[in-house]
Design a protein around this motif. Structure first.
Motif, PDB file in Angstrom:
ATOM      1  N   MET A   1       7.259   2.806   2.003  1.00 27.22           N
ATOM      2  CA  MET A   1       7.707   4.413   2.312  1.00 27.22           C
ATOM      3  C   MET A   1       7.723   4.941   0.794  1.00 27.22           C
ATOM      4  SD  MET A   1      10.505   5.660   4.853  1.00 27.22           S
ATOM      5  CE  MET A   1      10.323   4.323   5.974  1.00 27.22           C
ATOM      6  N   GLU A   2       7.671   6.170   0.903  1.00 23.01           N
ATOM      7  CA  GLU A   2       7.732   6.872  -0.146  1.00 23.01           C
ATOM      8  C   GLU A   2       8.405   8.469   0.123  1.00 23.01           C
ATOM      9  OE1 GLU A   2       7.855   7.320  -4.626  1.00 23.01           O
ATOM     10  OE2 GLU A   2       6.996   5.684  -3.272  1.00 23.01           O
ATOM     11  N   PHE A   3       9.139   8.966  -0.810  1.00 18.12           N
ATOM     12  CA  PHE A   3       9.966  10.313  -0.576  1.00 18.12           C
ATOM     13  C   PHE A   3       9.527  11.103  -1.555  1.00 18.12           C
ATOM     14  CE2 PHE A   3      12.573   7.076   1.668  1.00 18.12           C
ATOM     15  CZ  PHE A   3      12.640   7.719   3.004  1.00 18.12           C
ATOM     16  N   CYS A   4       9.504  12.456  -1.317  1.00 15.71           N
ATOM     17  CA  CYS A   4       8.997  13.295  -2.093  1.00 15.71           C
ATOM     18  C   CYS A   4      10.077  13.655  -3.305  1.00 15.71           C
ATOM     19  CB  CYS A   4       8.815  14.872  -1.403  1.00 15.71           C
ATOM     20  SG  CYS A   4       8.072  16.175  -2.314  1.00 15.71           S
ATOM     21  N   ASP A   5       9.720  13.577  -4.629  1.00 18.98           N
ATOM     22  CA  ASP A   5      10.511  13.920  -5.574  1.00 18.98           C
ATOM     23  C   ASP A   5      10.782  15.399  -5.743  1.00 18.98           C
ATOM     24  OD1 ASP A   5      10.008  11.444  -6.496  1.00 18.98           O
ATOM     25  OD2 ASP A   5       8.674  11.907  -7.813  1.00 18.98           O
ATOM     26  N   GLU A   6      10.077  16.313  -5.050  1.00 15.71           N
ATOM     27  CA  GLU A   6      10.563  17.615  -4.886  1.00 15.71           C
ATOM     28  C   GLU A   6      11.735  18.045  -3.923  1.00 15.71           C
ATOM     29  OE1 GLU A   6       9.226  20.153  -7.125  1.00 15.71           O
ATOM     30  OE2 GLU A   6       8.461  18.036  -8.415  1.00 15.71           O
ATOM     31  N   CYS A   7      11.344  17.630  -2.685  1.00 10.41           N
ATOM     32  CA  CYS A   7      12.046  18.314  -1.457  1.00 10.41           C
ATOM     33  C   CYS A   7      12.770  17.031  -0.973  1.00 10.41           C
ATOM     34  CB  CYS A   7      11.225  18.977  -0.489  1.00 10.41           C
ATOM     35  SG  CYS A   7      10.067  18.072   0.408  1.00 10.41           S
ATOM     36  N   GLY A   8      12.331  15.981  -1.011  1.00  2.00           N
ATOM     37  CA  GLY A   8      13.277  14.575  -0.375  1.00  2.00           C
ATOM     38  C   GLY A   8      12.541  13.998   0.959  1.00  2.00           C
ATOM     39  N   SER A   9      11.508  14.822   1.354  1.00  2.00           N
ATOM     40  CA  SER A   9      10.815  14.434   2.818  1.00  2.00           C
ATOM     41  C   SER A   9      10.128  13.247   2.482  1.00  2.00           C
ATOM     42  CB  SER A   9       9.904  15.683   3.247  1.00  2.00           C
ATOM     43  OG  SER A   9      10.580  17.047   3.548  1.00  2.00           O
ATOM     44  N   MET A  10       9.924  12.461   3.683  1.00  2.00           N
ATOM     45  CA  MET A  10       8.925  11.218   3.591  1.00  2.00           C
ATOM     46  C   MET A  10       7.578  11.686   3.428  1.00  2.00           C
ATOM     47  SD  MET A  10       8.966   8.296   6.451  1.00  2.00           S
ATOM     48  CE  MET A  10       8.781   9.201   7.711  1.00  2.00           C
TER      49      MET A  10
ATOM     50  N   GLY B   1       4.273  16.134   3.540  1.00  2.00           N
ATOM     51  CA  GLY B   1       4.014  17.188   4.533  1.00  2.00           C
ATOM     52  C   GLY B   1       4.658  18.244   4.551  1.00  2.00           C
ATOM     53  N   SER B   2       5.771  18.302   3.987  1.00  2.00           N
ATOM     54  CA  SER B   2       6.640  19.343   3.944  1.00  2.00           C
ATOM     55  C   SER B   2       6.331  20.596   2.815  1.00  2.00           C
ATOM     56  CB  SER B   2       8.268  19.249   3.727  1.00  2.00           C
ATOM     57  OG  SER B   2       8.686  18.371   4.831  1.00  2.00           O
ATOM     58  N   CYS B   3       6.359  19.986   1.850  1.00  2.00           N
ATOM     59  CA  CYS B   3       5.957  20.955   0.343  1.00  2.00           C
ATOM     60  C   CYS B   3       4.589  20.973  -0.085  1.00  2.00           C
ATOM     61  CB  CYS B   3       7.032  20.968  -0.517  1.00  2.00           C
ATOM     62  SG  CYS B   3       6.868  19.351  -1.547  1.00  2.00           S
ATOM     63  N   GLY B   4       3.805  19.806   0.188  1.00  6.67           N
ATOM     64  CA  GLY B   4       2.624  19.728  -0.320  1.00  6.67           C
ATOM     65  C   GLY B   4       2.437  18.871  -1.493  1.00  6.67           C
TER      66      GLY B   4
END
Length: 108
Positions: free
Chosen positions: A1-10, A21-24
Motif C-alpha cells: 500500500m502506498e500513500f500520496c506524498d502530496e495529499c496523503g490519500s491511498m 485517485g484524489s489529486c492525480g
C-alpha cells in the motif's frame, strides 16, 4: 500500500506507476520496496476452540444485552477476540446465560 506524498490519500497501481485517485499525483513503483512491505499470513497460528462447559457462571465474565438465537433470552456472557488480521475488527463471542448456547458475531 502506498500513500500520496502530496495529499496523503491511498494510491492505486497502474502498470509500473502509483497513481493518486484524489489529486492525480504519480510516482514510479519500486518492486524491491514493495516486496519488503508485503503482508502474509505465513506462520500465523489457527485459533483454538476453548471449552467453557465446566466454568462457573461467576467466572465467565461480563454480560451484555444480546438475544440468544436458541431460547430468546436477552442476556449473554461475551468475550472479544482478535481472530483475523490485526487491521480487521475483533470477533464477539457470546454464551447465553440461560441455555448456554454459544454463537459469535463478526463486525463487517
Amino acid at each position: 500500500m502506498e500513500f500520496c506524498d502530496e495529499c496523503g490519500s491511498m494510491m492505486k497501481t497502474e502498470d509500473d506507476t502509483w497513481v493518486c485517485g484524489s489529486c492525480g499525483y504519480e510516482k514510479s513503483r519500486n518492486a524491491e520496496a514493495e516486496r519488503e512491505m508485503a503482508v502474509t499470513t505465513e506462520g500465523q497460528e489457527e485459533s483454538e476452540i476453548v471449552d467453557t462447559s465446566e466454568v462457573d457462571a461467576a467466572d465467565m465474565g461480563p454480560t451484555t444485552g444480546a438475544r440468544c438465537p436458541e431460547c430468546g433470552n436477552d442476556r449473554a456472557f461475551y468475550e472479544m477476540k482478535q481472530i483475523r488480521a490485526a487491521d480487521e475488527s475483533e470477533t464477539r463471542f457470546f454464551t447465553c446465560t440461560e441455555c448456554e448456547h454459544k454463537w459469535r458475531e463478526d463486525d463487517h
